[in-house]
Write a protein that holds these residues in place. Structure first.
Motif, PDB file in Angstrom:
ATOM      1  N   ASP A 123       0.852  -1.198   0.000  1.00 40.51           N
ATOM      2  CA  ASP A 123       0.000   0.000   0.000  1.00 40.51           C
ATOM      3  C   ASP A 123       0.889   1.250   0.000  1.00 40.51           C
ATOM      4  OD1 ASP A 123       0.815  -0.729   2.529  1.00 40.51           O
ATOM      5  OD2 ASP A 123      -1.154  -0.586   3.455  1.00 40.51           O
ATOM      6  N   CYS A 125       2.581   5.308   8.837  1.00 36.35           N
ATOM      7  CA  CYS A 125       2.144   3.909   8.955  1.00 36.35           C
ATOM      8  C   CYS A 125       3.093   2.991   8.187  1.00 36.35           C
ATOM      9  CB  CYS A 125       0.707   3.757   8.462  1.00 36.35           C
ATOM     10  SG  CYS A 125      -0.146   2.308   9.125  1.00 36.35           S
ATOM     11  N   HIS A 177       3.836   2.953   4.963  1.00 37.70           N
ATOM     12  CA  HIS A 177       3.475   2.540   3.608  1.00 37.70           C
ATOM     13  C   HIS A 177       4.547   2.923   2.582  1.00 37.70           C
ATOM     14  CE1 HIS A 177      -1.079   2.402   4.872  1.00 37.70           C
ATOM     15  NE2 HIS A 177      -0.286   1.766   5.707  1.00 37.70           N
ATOM     16  N   HIS A 192       6.315  -0.230   2.609  1.00 38.82           N
ATOM     17  CA  HIS A 192       5.516  -1.286   1.947  1.00 38.82           C
ATOM     18  C   HIS A 192       5.588  -1.150   0.418  1.00 38.82           C
ATOM     19  CE1 HIS A 192       2.706  -1.299   5.750  1.00 38.82           C
ATOM     20  NE2 HIS A 192       3.967  -1.548   6.042  1.00 38.82           N
ATOM     21  N   GLU A 207      -5.171   2.842   1.570  1.00 39.61           N
ATOM     22  CA  GLU A 207      -5.429   1.840   2.608  1.00 39.61           C
ATOM     23  C   GLU A 207      -6.025   2.508   3.841  1.00 39.61           C
ATOM     24  OE1 GLU A 207      -5.449  -0.601   5.905  1.00 39.61           O
ATOM     25  OE2 GLU A 207      -4.140   1.151   5.853  1.00 39.61           O
ATOM     26  N   GLU A 208      -5.536   3.711   4.162  1.00 39.26           N
ATOM     27  CA  GLU A 208      -5.935   4.346   5.422  1.00 39.26           C
ATOM     28  C   GLU A 208      -7.417   4.698   5.467  1.00 39.26           C
ATOM     29  OE1 GLU A 208      -4.282   4.327   7.977  1.00 39.26           O
ATOM     30  OE2 GLU A 208      -2.158   4.208   7.435  1.00 39.26           O
ATOM     31  N   HIS A 233       2.882  -5.829   6.863  1.00 37.77           N
ATOM     32  CA  HIS A 233       2.946  -4.503   7.495  1.00 37.77           C
ATOM     33  C   HIS A 233       4.196  -4.424   8.365  1.00 37.77           C
ATOM     34  CE1 HIS A 233       1.602  -0.722   9.154  1.00 37.77           C
ATOM     35  NE2 HIS A 233       0.507  -0.787   8.428  1.00 37.77           N
ATOM     36  N   GLU A 280      -7.159  -3.423   8.720  1.00 37.99           N
ATOM     37  CA  GLU A 280      -6.261  -3.420   7.560  1.00 37.99           C
ATOM     38  C   GLU A 280      -7.096  -3.829   6.354  1.00 37.99           C
ATOM     39  OE1 GLU A 280      -2.809  -3.017   6.530  1.00 37.99           O
ATOM     40  OE2 GLU A 280      -3.856  -3.569   4.696  1.00 37.99           O
TER      41      GLU A 280
END
Ligand SMILES: [Zn+2]
Ligand SMILES: [Zn+2]
Length: 411
Positions: free
Chosen positions: A94, A119, A121, A124, A152-153, A177, A347
């Motif tokens: 994400d 977060c 990302h 990721h 995603e958030e 994650h 998630e």
């Protein structure tokens, strides 16, 4: 604010020993540069246009057989397997950031005021590109789709990707994650609950306004709201089996305009978390029942709205076993560690797993001597070495899953 140089050393772009053959200096430097560029220029859900451009360039350089923009700022790139008939596996990263003002002190901290990769990302997205590097070099048996997902958030990105049909026919999907509760090199790859359902409730209490000096002429929603906040706490403590995890959080409460005016209306909002369908349904039904009951007791009417968010992630046995095999083969058996307490975070990878078997992993992201900083805080950053662990584990998981699926093992 921490010293930037020390932080950079701690964040450290050091490839873990077991993975050095996979990340020669040019590849390592390219991935680190990509990650820092994404981190420096974070973008919110469905506005990740600069991010998507950078990721598309990085993937296109690896010569996938196709690369498509999907769902606005999403990207799906197909990397050719050794057998075009073999089942297709997907790896997802994400890409969106959060509306938080960064306070990490990192030399590559956000230049977009009020927006931050809090977060992980950025990592990721970069490890999905890293996995693409590894799969381009040593392909899986079947084709692998590298999926870069926006939003995603907000919980909307995975559903948007699925709605495009880009993942139709995918036999298994994997994602992960970063997690600073675990050291770099530790990986959680296990069956069972990995993330919770995250539903949102809004309750409007409607009463009758009055002069603050004449409460007997009102139906006071503030007093009703106070009682309701307390009563909602009894759902988890008295209605849910104490051995089963559940959360009811009242996060917002709004009423009133002046100290001498009794309001007509109060609104409450919050989140419901559960990891099994029965408890999820129970929480929603109980919020409704309690709100209506407390409202009636105070001469108010309650309107309850429950917006369903992502379902829980419950990793099935077989895909989790493939991820575990992959992590162990790269990092050794000791690297695979238990999640421990149930994660009540949500998630949106869960939406893929409603349709496609798969596994969601946690990748350790705490540098040596570092603290377990929580995601969604201004201080959060993932140790840079987690970039290589995530990339390698996802690529190898895709290879293991692809081979097993082709051999007839059911996900
Ligand atoms: Zn998040
Ligand atoms: Zn996240």
């Amino acid at each position: 604010m921490p010293d930037a140089g020390a932080l950079l050393d701690a964040a450290g772009a050091v490839v873990p020993d077991a993975l050095t053959p996979l990340f020669p200096p040019a590849r390592r430097d390219a991935l680190v540069a990509l990650r820092r560029d994404l981190h420096r220029h974070p973008e919110l859900a469905f506005a990740e246009s600069r991010t998507a451009d950078a990721l598309e360039r990085a993937l296109a350089a690896l010569r996938p057989v196709s690369i498509d923009r999907v769902a606005g700022t999403g990207i799906v790139a197909r990397f050719r397997g050794r057998d075009p008939q073999a089942p297709v596996v997907a790896v997802r990263g994400d890409i969106d950031a959060l509306p938080i003002h960064e306070n990490t002190g990192l030399p590559f901290a956000s230049v977009n005021d009020g927006v931050m990769h809090a977060c992980g990302h950025d990592v990721h997205a970069s490890w999905a590109v890293g996995a693409a590097h590894l799969l381009a070099e040593r392909p899986a048996l079947g084709d692998v789709l590298v999926v870069l997902q926006p939003a995603e958030e907000t919980g909307a990105g995975a559903a948007a990707i699925l709605a495009t049909g880009a993942l139709d026919g995918v036999a298994a999907i994997f994602g992960a994650h970063v997690d600073r509760r675990f050291a770099v090199g530790e990986v959680v790859a296990q069956p069972g609950p990995l993330a919770a359902a995250a539903d949102t409730f809004t309750i409007a209490l409607l009463g009758r306004g009055a002069h603050g000096a004449r409460p007997h002429e009102s139906a006071d929603p503030v007093v009703g709201a106070a009682a309701l906040v307390s009563a909602l706490q009894t759902i988890v403590s008295r209605r849910v089996n104490p051995a089963i995890p559940a959360v009811v959080t009242v996060a917002t409460l709004h009423a009133g305009t002046a100290p001498n005016v009794i309001a007509e209306r109060a609104t409450l909002g919050g989140t419901l978390r559960a990891v099994d369908p029965a408890t999820r349904a129970l929480l929603a039904a109980e919020v409704r029942r309690v709100a209506e009951g407390i409202a009636a007791a105070h001469g108010l009417t309650a309107t309850v709205d429950i917006a369903l968010g992502p379902p829980p992630i419950v990793n099935p046995e077989q895909p989790a076993a493939w991820a575990r095999t992959a992590a162990e083969s790269l990092l050794g058996a000791a690297a695979v560690v238990p999640l421990g307490i149930t994660n009540m975070g949500g998630e949106d990878f869960a939406y893929y797993m409603e349709r496609i078997p798969g596994c969601f992993l946690r990748i350790g992201a705490r540098e040596a001597g570092g603290a377990p900083i929580a995601a969604h805080t201004p201080q959060f950053h993932a140790a840079e070495a987690s970039l290589f662990v995530g990339a390698a584990v996802l690529a190898e998981t895709a290879r293991v899953a692809s081979a097993a699926l082709a051999a007839g093992v059911r996900a």
